[in-house]
Design a protein around this motif. Structure first.
Motif, mmCIF file in Angstrom:
data_model
loop_
_atom_site.group_PDB
_atom_site.id
_atom_site.type_symbol
_atom_site.label_atom_id
_atom_site.label_comp_id
_atom_site.label_asym_id
_atom_site.label_seq_id
_atom_site.Cartn_x
_atom_site.Cartn_y
_atom_site.Cartn_z
ATOM 1 N N ASN A 1 10.669 5.923 -4.054
ATOM 2 C CA ASN A 1 11.301 5.688 -2.287
ATOM 3 C C ASN A 1 9.819 4.915 -1.743
ATOM 4 O O ASN A 1 8.679 4.929 -2.094
ATOM 5 N N GLY A 2 9.936 4.784 -0.165
ATOM 6 C CA GLY A 2 9.513 3.737 0.653
ATOM 7 C C GLY A 2 7.950 5.044 0.847
ATOM 8 O O GLY A 2 7.189 4.446 0.400
ATOM 9 N N GLU A 3 8.391 6.079 0.673
ATOM 10 C CA GLU A 3 6.957 7.428 0.551
ATOM 11 C C GLU A 3 5.851 6.683 -0.568
ATOM 12 O O GLU A 3 4.813 7.081 -0.103
ATOM 13 N N ASN A 4 6.538 6.425 -1.501
ATOM 14 C CA ASN A 4 5.438 5.893 -2.735
ATOM 15 C C ASN A 4 5.172 4.479 -2.630
ATOM 16 O O ASN A 4 4.016 4.030 -3.027
ATOM 17 N N PHE A 5 5.809 3.762 -2.444
ATOM 18 C CA PHE A 5 5.492 2.501 -2.373
ATOM 19 C C PHE A 5 4.743 1.655 -1.790
ATOM 20 O O PHE A 5 4.179 0.965 -1.836
ATOM 21 N N PHE A 6 5.465 1.909 -0.114
ATOM 22 C CA PHE A 6 5.095 1.754 0.637
ATOM 23 C C PHE A 6 2.809 1.415 0.659
ATOM 24 O O PHE A 6 2.454 0.812 0.605
ATOM 25 N N PRO A 7 2.676 2.886 0.298
ATOM 26 C CA PRO A 7 1.463 2.983 0.900
ATOM 27 C C PRO A 7 0.181 2.634 -0.775
ATOM 28 O O PRO A 7 -0.505 1.534 -0.444
ATOM 29 N N ALA A 8 1.040 2.413 -1.770
ATOM 30 C CA ALA A 8 0.539 1.829 -3.490
ATOM 31 C C ALA A 8 0.813 0.019 -2.831
ATOM 32 O O ALA A 8 -0.482 -0.223 -3.360
ATOM 33 N N LEU A 9 1.706 -0.739 -2.390
ATOM 34 C CA LEU A 9 1.411 -1.766 -1.403
ATOM 35 C C LEU A 9 0.333 -1.793 -0.824
ATOM 36 O O LEU A 9 -0.321 -3.112 -0.914
ATOM 37 N N PHE A 10 0.539 -1.419 0.623
ATOM 38 C CA PHE A 10 -0.542 -2.235 1.442
ATOM 39 C C PHE A 10 -1.605 -1.347 0.602
ATOM 40 O O PHE A 10 -2.573 -2.331 1.316
ATOM 41 N N LYS A 11 -2.793 -0.501 -0.056
ATOM 42 C CA LYS A 11 -3.943 -1.091 -0.564
ATOM 43 C C LYS A 11 -4.145 -1.757 -1.513
ATOM 44 O O LYS A 11 -5.301 -2.222 -0.894
ATOM 45 N N ARG A 12 -3.188 -1.987 -1.964
ATOM 46 C CA ARG A 12 -3.268 -3.586 -3.168
ATOM 47 C C ARG A 12 -3.246 -4.685 -1.907
ATOM 48 O O ARG A 12 -4.638 -5.721 -2.235
#
Length: 414
Positions: free
Chosen positions: A16-27
């Motif tokens: 879900n977005g709760e895990n995906f978006f923070p990981a992507l935005f960090k990269r």
């Protein structure tokens, strides 16, 4: 160079977005040289605006940022939203945009449905998650259940090269990707941290993802779990599901019980009479709309990506999946799916299968054959080469000239 199984990858499941978006935005925040992005849906909501701001910040500190969004799935973006990206130096492209005709969009078929991000040629994200607030649980009952993976290792080079060529509209099927999926996927000994990038196009790789599922079902020994949002595959895949179940494999199918489109439930329920009597266990996920496109087999095999198992994904859209041989990852994804089944799903046993009336039989035949042959009928329509439309800023005149020249050369070819 041809696509191959790659060893030694680091593979992280993102739910879900709760895990995906923070990981992507960090990269993206950590990017030093390049960010490449393809997506079907980019909405101008809190998720889309957050992505926009991260990409603008990356471009302003000198990172090369290129993005390609589908002209149908992301047609509602405002001019100001896109101009802000272009003015910061982001190369923003639409895939096959077309104006509405009498208020209706005409570019429904052969869509860019992939969801891929590659950062610095070193980290890749692939899965089914779009850039929309619908992918977050706080969206409400309509929030989608979905999955993606973060990849680091040799397989990223394959995804990176593929994405670069797609962004520049090069002929993928005539360049470095000549070997077909099946020649490689059947000859790899299973191990850990192995990954294979697989895609579907409308040229030489039309059936690669469908064949991926068929080969997986044929080789299964103990268990197969398929969770797919839009499930209405062709006869070959359905037949292999029945065959696997009849030879003693536990075959589990998780579909939408609370679909985001009513036709989804109508279509999949047409198949219950075909699958359930053969021993296929079907569960309807009821907590919220299921948007994932994942599967696991036995102890080590898994796939995750953008491809549904329906006529659009299997025969028309541009899709991308990654196949994974890794016991830890497969176990993690399997446990997640079993949790959905145990806590939020309803088993479709024989008592819940629609009764075999003449009306139901006639309706099933009509709907099944319509959907099954629908992609072929669409294929008879006049074909065209989908174009990429680059949105320019005043600071990009040279890029405008280059893209115009490329388009003129393509159109001049017989």
């Amino acid at each position: 160079m041809s696509m191959e199984w790659r060893d030694g990858n680091r593979i992280t499941l993102l739910e879900n977005g709760e895990n995906f978006f923070p990981a992507l935005f960090k990269r993206i925040t950590q990017a030093t040289t390049e960010v490449l992005l393809e997506t079907f849906i980019l909405f101008e909501d809190k998720v889309g605006i957050a992505l926009q701001q991260h990409l603008i910040a990356a471009a302003r500190r000198g990172v090369r940022v290129e993005m390609l969004v589908d002209g149908y799935g992301s047609a509602e973006l405002s001019t100001d939203f896109i101009r802000a990206l272009a003015n910061a130096g982001v190369r923003f492209r639409y895939y096959d945009p077309r104006p509405a005709f009498m208020g209706m969009r005409t570019n429904l078929f052969r869509r860019l449905h992939r969801k891929i991000v590659v950062v610095d040629g070193r980290i890749a994200f692939i899965g089914g998650i779009n850039f929309s607030a619908e992918q977050l649980s706080d969206y409400g009952p309509e929030a989608k259940q979905d999955y993606a993976v973060e990849l680091e290792g040799p397989v990223v080079a394959d995804i990176h090269r593929f994405t670069l060529q797609a962004l520049n509209q090069q002929d993928l099927h005539r360049s470095w990707w000549r070997k077909r999926y099946r020649l490689l996927a059947q000859n790899k000994q299973s191990g850990d941290a192995q990954a294979l990038f697989v895609f579907r196009d409308n040229n030489e790789h039309r059936t690669d993802i469908e064949q991926l599922y068929i080969d997986m079902l044929r080789s299964a020994k103990r268990e197969v779990i398929i969770a797919n949002a839009y499930f209405f595959p062709g006869y070959r895949l359905l037949k292999e599901m029945r065959r696997a179940a009849r030879r003693g494999v536990r075959v589990v199918l998780v579909v939408q019980g609370e679909p985001d489109m009513a036709i989804v439930k109508v279509g999949v329920r047409m198949l219950y009479n075909y699958l359930v009597p053969a021993g296929v266990q079907i569960y309807e996920y009821l907590r919220r709309p299921l948007h994932g496109k994942v599967a696991v087999k036995d102890e080590y095999w898994a796939t995750i990506g953008s491809s549904n198992l329906d006529p659009l994904s299997l025969a028309l859209n541009l899709e991308a999946n990654v196949v994974i041989h890794d016991r830890t990852f497969t176990g993690q994804l399997r446990d997640n799916l079993l949790g959905l089944i145990a806590n939020d799903s309803q088993l479709i046993d024989q008592s819940r299968v629609p009764k075999r009336t003449y009306w139901h039989l006639a309706k099933s035949v009509v709907v099944f054959h319509f959907l099954r042959h629908f992609p072929a009928w669409i294929g008879w329509l006049p074909a065209h080469t989908p174009r990429l439309s680059l949105v320019m800023s005043p600071s990009q005149p040279e890029l405008e000239t280059q893209d115009r020249v490329k388009t003129e050369k393509r159109e001049a070819k017989p």
